[in-house]
Write a protein that holds these residues in place. Structure first.
Motif, PDB file in Angstrom:
ATOM      1  N   ARG A  96      20.093   8.053  21.340  1.00 63.58           N
ATOM      2  CA  ARG A  96      19.416   9.362  21.471  1.00 63.58           C
ATOM      3  C   ARG A  96      17.912   9.139  21.608  1.00 63.58           C
ATOM      4  NH1 ARG A  96      17.322   9.906  16.327  1.00 63.58           N
ATOM      5  NH2 ARG A  96      18.229   8.352  14.962  1.00 63.58           N
ATOM      6  N   SER A 123      15.161   8.801  18.710  1.00 61.54           N
ATOM      7  CA  SER A 123      14.983   7.560  17.936  1.00 61.54           C
ATOM      8  C   SER A 123      13.794   6.785  18.494  1.00 61.54           C
ATOM      9  CB  SER A 123      16.260   6.708  18.045  1.00 61.54           C
ATOM     10  OG  SER A 123      15.943   5.333  17.970  1.00 61.54           O
ATOM     11  N   ASN A 128      13.241   3.771  18.214  1.00 59.30           N
ATOM     12  CA  ASN A 128      13.680   2.489  18.755  1.00 59.30           C
ATOM     13  C   ASN A 128      14.309   2.629  20.143  1.00 59.30           C
ATOM     14  OD1 ASN A 128      12.841   0.811  16.560  1.00 59.30           O
ATOM     15  ND2 ASN A 128      14.425   1.803  15.340  1.00 59.30           N
ATOM     16  N   GLY A 182      24.295   8.228  18.297  1.00 60.58           N
ATOM     17  CA  GLY A 182      23.509   8.267  17.059  1.00 60.58           C
ATOM     18  C   GLY A 182      23.350   9.679  16.543  1.00 60.58           C
ATOM     19  N   ARG A 183      23.163   9.791  15.237  1.00 64.10           N
ATOM     20  CA  ARG A 183      23.027  11.083  14.533  1.00 64.10           C
ATOM     21  C   ARG A 183      24.040  12.115  15.037  1.00 64.10           C
ATOM     22  NH1 ARG A 183      18.933  11.733  10.897  1.00 64.10           N
ATOM     23  NH2 ARG A 183      18.869  13.985  11.163  1.00 64.10           N
ATOM     24  N   LEU A 207      24.005   0.998  14.938  1.00 65.21           N
ATOM     25  CA  LEU A 207      22.699   1.625  15.152  1.00 65.21           C
ATOM     26  C   LEU A 207      22.389   1.696  16.638  1.00 65.21           C
ATOM     27  CD1 LEU A 207      20.681  -0.281  12.365  1.00 65.21           C
ATOM     28  CD2 LEU A 207      21.526   2.080  12.252  1.00 65.21           C
ATOM     29  N   VAL A 208      21.403   2.534  16.978  1.00 68.49           N
ATOM     30  CA  VAL A 208      20.901   2.599  18.344  1.00 68.49           C
ATOM     31  C   VAL A 208      19.499   1.992  18.352  1.00 68.49           C
ATOM     32  CG1 VAL A 208      22.273   4.585  19.010  1.00 68.49           C
ATOM     33  CG2 VAL A 208      20.036   4.996  17.970  1.00 68.49           C
ATOM     34  N   GLU A 262      18.845  -4.490  18.918  1.00 67.01           N
ATOM     35  CA  GLU A 262      17.499  -4.745  18.354  1.00 67.01           C
ATOM     36  C   GLU A 262      16.468  -4.365  19.425  1.00 67.01           C
ATOM     37  OE1 GLU A 262      15.954  -5.187  15.539  1.00 67.01           O
ATOM     38  OE2 GLU A 262      17.818  -5.301  14.430  1.00 67.01           O
ATOM     39  N   SER A 263      15.797  -3.239  19.163  1.00 62.63           N
ATOM     40  CA  SER A 263      14.930  -2.653  20.193  1.00 62.63           C
ATOM     41  C   SER A 263      13.841  -3.588  20.724  1.00 62.63           C
ATOM     42  CB  SER A 263      14.301  -1.371  19.651  1.00 62.63           C
ATOM     43  OG  SER A 263      13.571  -1.637  18.466  1.00 62.63           O
TER      44      SER A 263
HETATM   45  N1  LIG Z   1      15.904  -2.844  13.946  1.00 58.78           N
HETATM   46  C1  LIG Z   1      16.710  -1.945  14.725  1.00 58.78           C
HETATM   47  C2  LIG Z   1      16.743  -0.613  14.006  1.00 58.78           C
HETATM   48  C3  LIG Z   1      17.668   0.370  14.710  1.00 58.78           C
HETATM   49  C4  LIG Z   1      17.714   1.691  13.958  1.00 58.78           C
HETATM   50  O1  LIG Z   1      17.423   1.775  12.743  1.00 58.78           O
HETATM   51  N2  LIG Z   1      18.121   2.744  14.663  1.00 58.78           N
HETATM   52  C5  LIG Z   1      18.224   4.048  14.043  1.00 58.78           C
HETATM   53  C6  LIG Z   1      17.465   5.077  14.876  1.00 58.78           C
HETATM   54  S1  LIG Z   1      15.739   4.750  14.942  1.00 58.78           S
HETATM   55  C7  LIG Z   1      19.674   4.471  14.022  1.00 58.78           C
HETATM   56  O2  LIG Z   1      20.498   3.975  14.761  1.00 58.78           O
HETATM   57  N3  LIG Z   1      20.005   5.433  13.136  1.00 58.78           N
HETATM   58  C8  LIG Z   1      21.344   5.934  13.000  1.00 58.78           C
HETATM   59  C9  LIG Z   1      21.710   6.944  14.039  1.00 58.78           C
HETATM   60  O3  LIG Z   1      20.889   7.329  14.889  1.00 58.78           O
HETATM   61  O4  LIG Z   1      22.878   7.374  13.998  1.00 58.78           O
HETATM   62  C10 LIG Z   1      16.086  -1.802  16.130  1.00 58.78           C
HETATM   63  O5  LIG Z   1      14.855  -1.940  16.241  1.00 58.78           O
HETATM   64  O6  LIG Z   1      16.826  -1.590  17.106  1.00 58.78           O
END
Ligand SMILES: N[C@@H](CCC(=O)N[C@@H](CS)C(=O)NCC(=O)O)C(=O)O
Length: 206
Positions: free
Chosen positions: A7, A10, A12, A33-34, A52-53, A65-66
């Protein structure tokens, strides 16, 4: 075609979308995500066991990993430009990407969660103030760095500007009193002018 899962709200995912737009790549972005879900399905977990996204798939190559994704796209599609040819310039860009992920984002994250994702009656003013205060200290470090260069790794825009640009954009959009960091403000204004940054810069925090 490049596929990007995630999404746009985010930070990232924003990095990856900005990088792809900056490079003029055609891509298919799949909401995840979310509220969009998907991240807990077996198919998604097979791509990213963290659930995660973002995730990308490029010619069958899956990566999560973004910042690693930004590095991969820059090195594959922008050698000598977003991915600087000079080793030291590249290390400098790299360093600010790591600083974004490990020093700046963790500091401003609590302010974002409190102010944007928490109902007003459940917010903790002390958490917000602590994040604001530490965020300003971190920005002073970036400000001193940008006093002598146009972009984080020198006179040209590189991959190093993207993750930090997304985090600073988030910081500036938070409803917080702010100190003035003239060099950060000048750099951020220059980033906002970039076509590739449009999707991120035009987005309201959510
Ligand atoms: N270190 C990972 C962190 C990824 C992360 O925390 N993504 C969050 C959004 S910023 C996520 O997936 N949250 C759960 C969701 O959106 O369902 C990266 O940089 O890709």
């Amino acid at each position: 075609m490049l596929k990007i899962w995630g999404r746009l709200t985010s930070v990232n995912v924003q990095k990856v979308v900005w990088c792809a737009d900056e490079l003029g790549l055609a891509y298919d972005r799949i909401e995840a995500g979310r509220d969009f879900g998907l991240v807990d399905t077996p198919g998604y977990r097979a791509k990213n066991p963290n659930g995660l996204v973002p995730v990308i798939e490029d010619d069958g190559f899956v990566l999560w990993e973004s910042n690693a994704i930004v590095r991969y796209l820059a090195s594959r599609y922008s050698e000598g430009t977003l991915w600087p040819a000079d080793r030291q310039v590249r290390a400098d860009a790299d360093r600010w990407m790591d600083w974004q992920a490990t020093s700046f984002n963790p500091v401003i994250g609590p302010a974002f969660w409190q102010l944007i994702r928490t109902a007003p009656d459940r917010r903790d003013a002390a958490v917000i103030e602590a994040a604001r205060e530490t965020g300003e200290k971190k920005l002073a470090i970036l400000d001193a760095h940008l006093a002598t260069r146009e972009f984080v790794a020198g006179p040209s825009f590189t991959m190093g500007d993207i993750p930090l640009g997304c985090s600073v954009d988030r910081w500036y959009k938070l409803p917080l009193p702010r100190e003035t960091h003239v060099h950060v403000a000048r750099w951020y204004a220059a980033l906002r002018m970039r076509k590739g940054a449009r999707q991120v810069m035009e987005l309201a925090l959510a």
